[in-house]
Design a protein around this motif. Sequence first.
Motif, short mmCIF file in Angstrom:
data_model
loop_
_atom_site.label_atom_id
_atom_site.label_comp_id
_atom_site.label_asym_id
_atom_site.label_seq_id
_atom_site.Cartn_x
_atom_site.Cartn_y
_atom_site.Cartn_z
N VAL A 189 27.04 43.65 42.10
CA VAL A 189 27.62 42.69 43.04
C VAL A 189 28.88 42.11 42.41
CG1 VAL A 189 27.27 40.52 44.27
CG2 VAL A 189 25.36 42.12 43.98
N PRO A 190 30.07 42.29 43.04
CA PRO A 190 31.30 41.66 42.56
C PRO A 190 31.51 40.31 43.23
CG PRO A 190 31.86 43.33 44.18
CD PRO A 190 30.35 43.30 44.09
N LEU A 191 32.00 39.32 42.48
CA LEU A 191 32.26 37.98 43.01
C LEU A 191 33.64 37.53 42.55
CD1 LEU A 191 28.81 36.32 42.22
CD2 LEU A 191 29.66 36.92 44.48
N LEU A 192 34.59 37.34 43.50
CA LEU A 192 35.91 36.84 43.15
C LEU A 192 35.79 35.42 42.63
CD1 LEU A 192 38.49 38.05 45.83
CD2 LEU A 192 38.67 38.26 43.35
N GLN A 193 36.36 35.17 41.43
CA GLN A 193 36.18 33.88 40.78
C GLN A 193 37.49 33.11 40.68
OE1 GLN A 193 37.35 33.56 37.28
NE2 GLN A 193 36.85 31.39 37.19
N SER A 194 38.58 33.80 40.39
CA SER A 194 39.88 33.14 40.23
C SER A 194 40.86 33.78 41.20
CB SER A 194 40.36 33.32 38.77
OG SER A 194 41.66 32.80 38.63
N ALA A 195 41.06 33.12 42.36
CA ALA A 195 41.94 33.65 43.39
C ALA A 195 42.22 32.54 44.41
CB ALA A 195 41.31 34.87 44.07
N ASP A 196 43.09 32.85 45.35
CA ASP A 196 43.36 31.89 46.43
C ASP A 196 42.24 31.91 47.45
OD1 ASP A 196 46.26 31.01 45.78
OD2 ASP A 196 46.30 33.20 45.61
N LEU A 197 41.59 33.07 47.60
CA LEU A 197 40.37 33.19 48.39
C LEU A 197 39.29 33.71 47.46
CD1 LEU A 197 41.81 34.92 51.61
CD2 LEU A 197 41.15 32.51 51.35
N THR A 198 38.17 33.01 47.38
CA THR A 198 37.15 33.40 46.42
C THR A 198 35.83 33.71 47.10
OG1 THR A 198 36.33 31.15 46.05
CG2 THR A 198 38.20 31.86 44.71
N SER A 199 34.92 34.32 46.29
CA SER A 199 33.57 34.61 46.75
C SER A 199 32.59 33.56 46.28
CB SER A 199 33.11 35.98 46.23
OG SER A 199 34.01 36.98 46.63
N ILE A 200 33.06 32.59 45.50
CA ILE A 200 32.21 31.54 44.96
C ILE A 200 32.64 30.22 45.58
CG2 ILE A 200 31.47 30.37 42.85
CD1 ILE A 200 32.15 32.93 41.34
N LYS A 201 31.70 29.45 46.00
CA LYS A 201 31.99 28.20 46.71
C LYS A 201 32.61 27.18 45.75
CE LYS A 201 29.89 24.87 49.88
NZ LYS A 201 28.64 24.45 50.54
N ASN A 202 33.94 27.14 45.74
CA ASN A 202 34.64 26.21 44.85
C ASN A 202 35.84 25.56 45.54
OD1 ASN A 202 36.37 28.33 45.08
ND2 ASN A 202 36.66 28.66 42.88
N GLY A 203 35.85 25.56 46.85
CA GLY A 203 36.97 24.96 47.59
C GLY A 203 37.83 25.98 48.28
N GLN A 260 35.03 55.51 32.65
CA GLN A 260 34.24 54.93 33.75
C GLN A 260 35.02 54.92 35.05
OE1 GLN A 260 31.66 51.57 32.86
NE2 GLN A 260 32.59 50.43 34.54
N TYR A 261 34.29 55.23 36.14
CA TYR A 261 34.84 55.12 37.49
C TYR A 261 34.06 54.04 38.24
CZ TYR A 261 35.51 56.11 42.46
OH TYR A 261 35.76 55.99 43.80
N ASP A 262 34.80 53.08 38.85
CA ASP A 262 34.19 51.98 39.63
C ASP A 262 34.66 52.07 41.08
OD1 ASP A 262 32.91 49.77 37.66
OD2 ASP A 262 34.62 50.72 36.68
N ARG A 263 33.75 51.77 41.96
CA ARG A 263 34.09 51.68 43.39
C ARG A 263 33.33 50.49 43.96
NH1 ARG A 263 36.18 54.89 47.41
NH2 ARG A 263 35.39 54.53 49.53
N GLY A 264 33.98 49.74 44.83
CA GLY A 264 33.30 48.58 45.39
C GLY A 264 34.12 47.86 46.44
N GLU A 265 33.53 46.76 46.92
CA GLU A 265 34.21 45.92 47.90
C GLU A 265 33.86 44.47 47.61
OE1 GLU A 265 34.49 46.88 52.24
OE2 GLU A 265 33.29 45.06 52.46
N THR A 266 34.88 43.64 47.47
CA THR A 266 34.67 42.21 47.32
C THR A 266 34.83 41.54 48.68
OG1 THR A 266 37.00 41.75 46.87
CG2 THR A 266 35.59 42.27 44.98
N ARG A 267 34.13 40.44 48.88
CA ARG A 267 34.25 39.66 50.13
C ARG A 267 34.52 38.22 49.74
NH1 ARG A 267 28.93 42.67 52.59
NH2 ARG A 267 29.98 44.65 53.09
N GLN A 268 35.51 37.63 50.33
CA GLN A 268 35.96 36.31 49.91
C GLN A 268 36.49 35.52 51.11
OE1 GLN A 268 37.04 39.14 48.28
NE2 GLN A 268 39.00 39.59 49.27
N GLY A 269 36.64 34.24 50.90
CA GLY A 269 37.12 33.35 51.96
C GLY A 269 36.00 32.47 52.49
#
Length: 479
Positions: free
Chosen positions: A63-77, A104-113
């Motif tokens: 599970v990927p979670l955006l942590q430092s961005a303008d839109l994040t996956s973690i409830k921080n504002g 290593q090969y990685d594939r995924g999808e993050t969801r944020q906002g």
Amino acid sequence: MKLSLAIVAFALAIPMASYAQDSTADSGGKYPNTFSSGSANVSPFTNQSKRFNDWSISAGVGVPLLQSADLTSIKNGNGKNLFGYSAYVSIDKAITHAFGINLQYDRGETRQGWFNTKDSAPDASAVGARTQYDAISILGDINFSNLLRRVDNHSPYRWALHGYAGVGTIAYRAYQKDGTNRQTLMTEVKPFQLGSMFFQAGTGLKFKVNRRIDIEGRLMYVVTGDDEFDGGGDAYSAINKRSEQVSDNFFNATLGLSLKLGKHESHLMWHDPLQEIYYKLDVLANKNQDIEVCKKGDADNDGVCDDWDRQLDTPAGARVDGAGVALDTDLDGVIDLYDKCVTVPGPVENNGCPVATTGPVVETETKLEGIEFDLNSDRILPSNTPILNNAVNYINSSNGSYNVIGATDTRGTDAYNQKLSERRANNVKNYLIKNGVQTGKLQAIGKGEKDLKYPECEPATKCPEWKNRANRRVYFEAK
């Protein structure tokens, strides 16, 4: 900035490995397993001589979670708790028991906002986004459990803490959905471009299920170096102005399996060299084997055990060499214990001291002795020179003539020893003639092994070497 970050990450990911697998092979034909190692012989550094497997294939999901961005996956504002998905597969190569390299090969999808893009926007101002990504990276793998293992930990282990760091290239497509419920492709980055470089680092905890399979949980932190990864649009869009960071970063928590490849009993990353030491110490401790020194004793009390004493009847008080042979410093045939002139050669009859020429020689049973030879040699030794020079004076001052008699010890055949004794007698005779003795006063005679000074030395193995050496001699006898 992104290029500098990539260079630093690359340096961290690929440290210098000083030693690879040891090239020792078990002498019994079987390679030792993880928890033990047999006595090993040095063998060439080839693929056949390897003792451990060092390749594996790993795969996992997370599970990927955006942590430092303008839109994040973690409830921080800047968003709410939204979970994406990820998967990875890697080919792993162990360089040493504490370091390896993974492709290593990685594939995924993050969801944020503020909402999942699969759902409708809750209000007109809400913004949601998702980012599909593909990444290829090279990771350095440090086995902290082997690197920092306590020396007093004797137990085999099934858990191992690993650290990872590396660089690679990431390609992604970022979509945004606003209050109008329209989903728009905001940014697309192709792979293998300078702007697609990224860095990731993290840690993993492995559990050894069996010799083939490991389970691992990882937590990686991915630094994209890109402010548009979160789907906020270009760098100067209204969303990307909400915060000052220039890199959208995310956590990626995964659970995976590793399949170890190879024919050997254990994998190099599970090998603890300390276990080999403990194993060998335990083997030695279990062997109740008393070491007996001087098994045959020291019969002559010369300080050298009879097991390797070459002279078993050394006189009491005589100094000996490492082989237990009594010392004869001036090599005149008289050991130092009885030699009154230790550093000056002299005949045995004069207690190892040279004899001064004081007048004519009495021609009865006069003998000049002490001229000895090396084994199987007729060469006149430098130590014989003083004795021969005395013989010149004796014979020249005498009115008589002398037999120059050569002899050998009992090693060799009778015929060979006879010829050797004749050569010794003739060499001494020639030396005396060259130094002024009249030819008519001397006659060379060889007696082979029939004229032993120490008759008990038959065979030669019955006597110490100094007695055999005394038998290998030339002496003078008045006619």
